[in-house]
Scaffold this active site. Structure first.
Site, short mmCIF file in Angstrom:
data_model
loop_
_atom_site.label_atom_id
_atom_site.label_comp_id
_atom_site.label_asym_id
_atom_site.label_seq_id
_atom_site.Cartn_x
_atom_site.Cartn_y
_atom_site.Cartn_z
N HIS A 40 14.06 -11.92 -12.93
CA HIS A 40 14.28 -13.21 -12.33
C HIS A 40 12.74 -13.98 -12.11
O HIS A 40 11.98 -13.53 -11.64
CB HIS A 40 14.94 -13.19 -11.22
CG HIS A 40 15.66 -14.61 -10.83
ND1 HIS A 40 16.73 -15.18 -11.37
CD2 HIS A 40 15.09 -15.35 -9.92
CE1 HIS A 40 17.15 -16.38 -10.70
NE2 HIS A 40 16.08 -16.58 -9.85
N LYS A 50 21.23 -13.83 -5.09
CA LYS A 50 21.84 -13.57 -6.33
C LYS A 50 21.46 -12.37 -7.14
O LYS A 50 22.17 -11.72 -7.83
CB LYS A 50 21.20 -14.74 -7.22
CG LYS A 50 22.22 -16.12 -6.74
CD LYS A 50 21.44 -17.34 -7.58
CE LYS A 50 20.13 -17.57 -7.21
NZ LYS A 50 19.73 -18.94 -7.77
N1 URA Z 1 15.33 -20.50 -8.12
C1 URA Z 1 16.35 -20.21 -7.32
O1 URA Z 1 17.35 -19.63 -7.60
N2 URA Z 1 16.59 -20.53 -6.03
C2 URA Z 1 15.56 -21.37 -5.38
O2 URA Z 1 15.83 -21.62 -4.34
C3 URA Z 1 14.48 -21.74 -6.23
C4 URA Z 1 14.33 -21.11 -7.45
#
Ligand code: URA
Length: 441
Positions: free
Chosen positions: A85, A190
């Protein structure tokens, strides 16, 4: 209802007090269900933005966000998987190349992605510029594809961490996005909601990132790592330069074409260097390789065509047109107007406002201002010049891909104003500014 009053939680944070885990969990849970409305939720976010959340509060918030929805696991997978990510950048096509490269090295990548928002691009939008390609894969489809091909890049279901959908939209609307604990909770909720064997994070620092300084980005990296430790999940975090676009392409189809070049060994810039670095770190952790031999393995997979072959297999498995790997231009949508980019003066490129370039690409139609807005896959820009390069008005350093001449005019003005040119010589900024290894390494 009982005596619980969400205003007490907002007031405590407003006054700078540390919240009890149960109060935070209850508040965030109630925001996710709508029991606490947008007004009080936004007030809480501003209080949290201004007063901060400590490590225990950030963990409680993350746990509550995960508990707001479903979690994902891949019980059918026999191979160890890595998820990757980025905190969001400009010309950040790392995932498109990293997933097939890691697969070519014998690793398995199950990557659940989001869409672009604001000036930062989204992997799903880029991939979907390949005709026919689907990203709405079921858990079973992801498992089958990862076993067969070694990688899958799919949309994270909105049933996973629904609280982030609500909170992110409110943060976007209330100027509370660039907060270390709020980004850490958003990103890590996430990632932790999906059971993979290694989480690789790329925390961006610089003009194109939410964190503008290395110091802030390192704080974000440490906050993310603390959350991973709290959840007992292996996680490695790189802090990388976003003081200029990482790759050259800022768009969607343009990024796919760049990824194809990179995967076929034909692109040799900072994007390749970072993709190789992250693939090697994953192999070091999951495959027990030394970092040096893993780096050599990654370089070889790019130069001998095996990484590109994996990309083709991934595209085909997701319903896309596999010919994109042989001849991207014949498969990908293209814009009617292609305008060369030249500098207005001669000198050395000293600084780039990467966010401005992201905004320029968005204004051409490549990005979205509001969630759900449509995007134009064909438009965007390509800027080959990097900090330290010599520029000259006679030198073409990139191209603008636009729907209309007016759009191209506007983009050229923005691009030129994003470039700072000096007479002095300038050193390129280091690409990887910090590496926080997974526990035990
Ligand atoms: N990416 C994300 O998933 N959340 C954020 O708050 C900032 C970047």
């Amino acid at each position: 209802v009982s005596g619980w009053d969400p205003r007490a939680v907002i007031a405590a944070k407003r006054d700078g007090r540390v919240l009890a885990a149960e109060d935070l969990e209850r508040f965030v849970g109630a925001v996710a269900t709508g029991e606490v409305g947008d007004g009080p939720a936004a007030a809480f976010l501003m209080a949290a933005f201004l007063r901060g959340l400590d490590a225990s509060e950030t963990l409680a918030m993350t746990r509550a966000m995960i508990a707001s929805g479903e979690t994902v696991s891949f019980p059918g997978l026999t191979v160890p998987t890595v998820d990757k990510h980025s905190t969001g950048g400009v010309a950040d096509g790392v995932t498109l190349a990293l997933a097939p490269l890691a697969a070519a090295m014998g690793l398995a990548v199950a990557k659940l992605s989001g869409r672009g928002l604001g000036h930062t691009g989204g992997t799903l939008d880029k991939l979907e510029s390949i005709p026919g390609l689907r990203t709405d894969l079921t858990t079973q489809e992801i498992e089958r594809q990862v076993e067969a091909v070694g990688c899958a890049v799919a949309a994270q279901s909105s049933a996973v961490v629904p609280a982030d959908g609500v909170l992110y939209a409110l943060r976007d609307a209330t100027a509370t996005v660039p907060s270390v604990p709020l980004i850490a909770a958003s990103v890590m909720s996430k990632k932790l909601a999906v059971a993979t064997d290694l989480i690789l994070l790329d925390v961006k620092a610089g003009s194109g990132a939410f964190m503008k300084t290395t110091e802030d980005a390192v704080a974000l990296a440490e906050a993310c790592l603390t959350l991973a430790r709290g959840a007992r999940r292996p996680c490695g975090v790189a802090v990388t330069d976003m003081s200029q676009p990482l790759g050259d392409a800022i768009g969607n189809a343009l990024d796919v074409a760049e990824a194809v070049h990179l995967l076929g060994g034909r692109h040799r810039g900072r994007l390749r260097a970072l993709v190789v670095f992250l693939a090697a770190r994953a192999a070091e952790h999951l495959g027990g390789e030394s970092f040096e031999s893993a780096t050599a393995l990654a370089e070889r997979a790019l130069d001998d065509g095996t990484a590109l072959e994996r990309f083709g297999a991934m595209v085909a498995a997701q319903g896309g047109d596999r010919r994109v790997v042989d001849d991207p231009a014949s498969v990908l949508p293209s814009a009617p107007i292609v305008r060369p980019i030249t500098a207005t003066t001669a000198g050395t490129l000293a600084a780039v406002d990467a966010e401005m370039l992201g905004v320029a690409s968005g204004a051409l139609g490549a990005g979205r201002v509001r969630k759900g807005d449509p995007i134009d896959p064909a438009v965007g820009l390509v800027l080959e010049a990097k900090i330290g390069d010599a520029l000259d008005p006679s030198l073409v350093v990139g191209t603008i891909h636009a729907r209309t001449e007016d759009d191209a005019d506007g983009a050229l003005l923005r691009v030129r104003s994003a470039l700072t040119i000096t007479g002095a010589s300038v050193d390129p900024p280091p690409l990887v500014q910090a590496w926080l290894a997974p526990e035990g390494e």
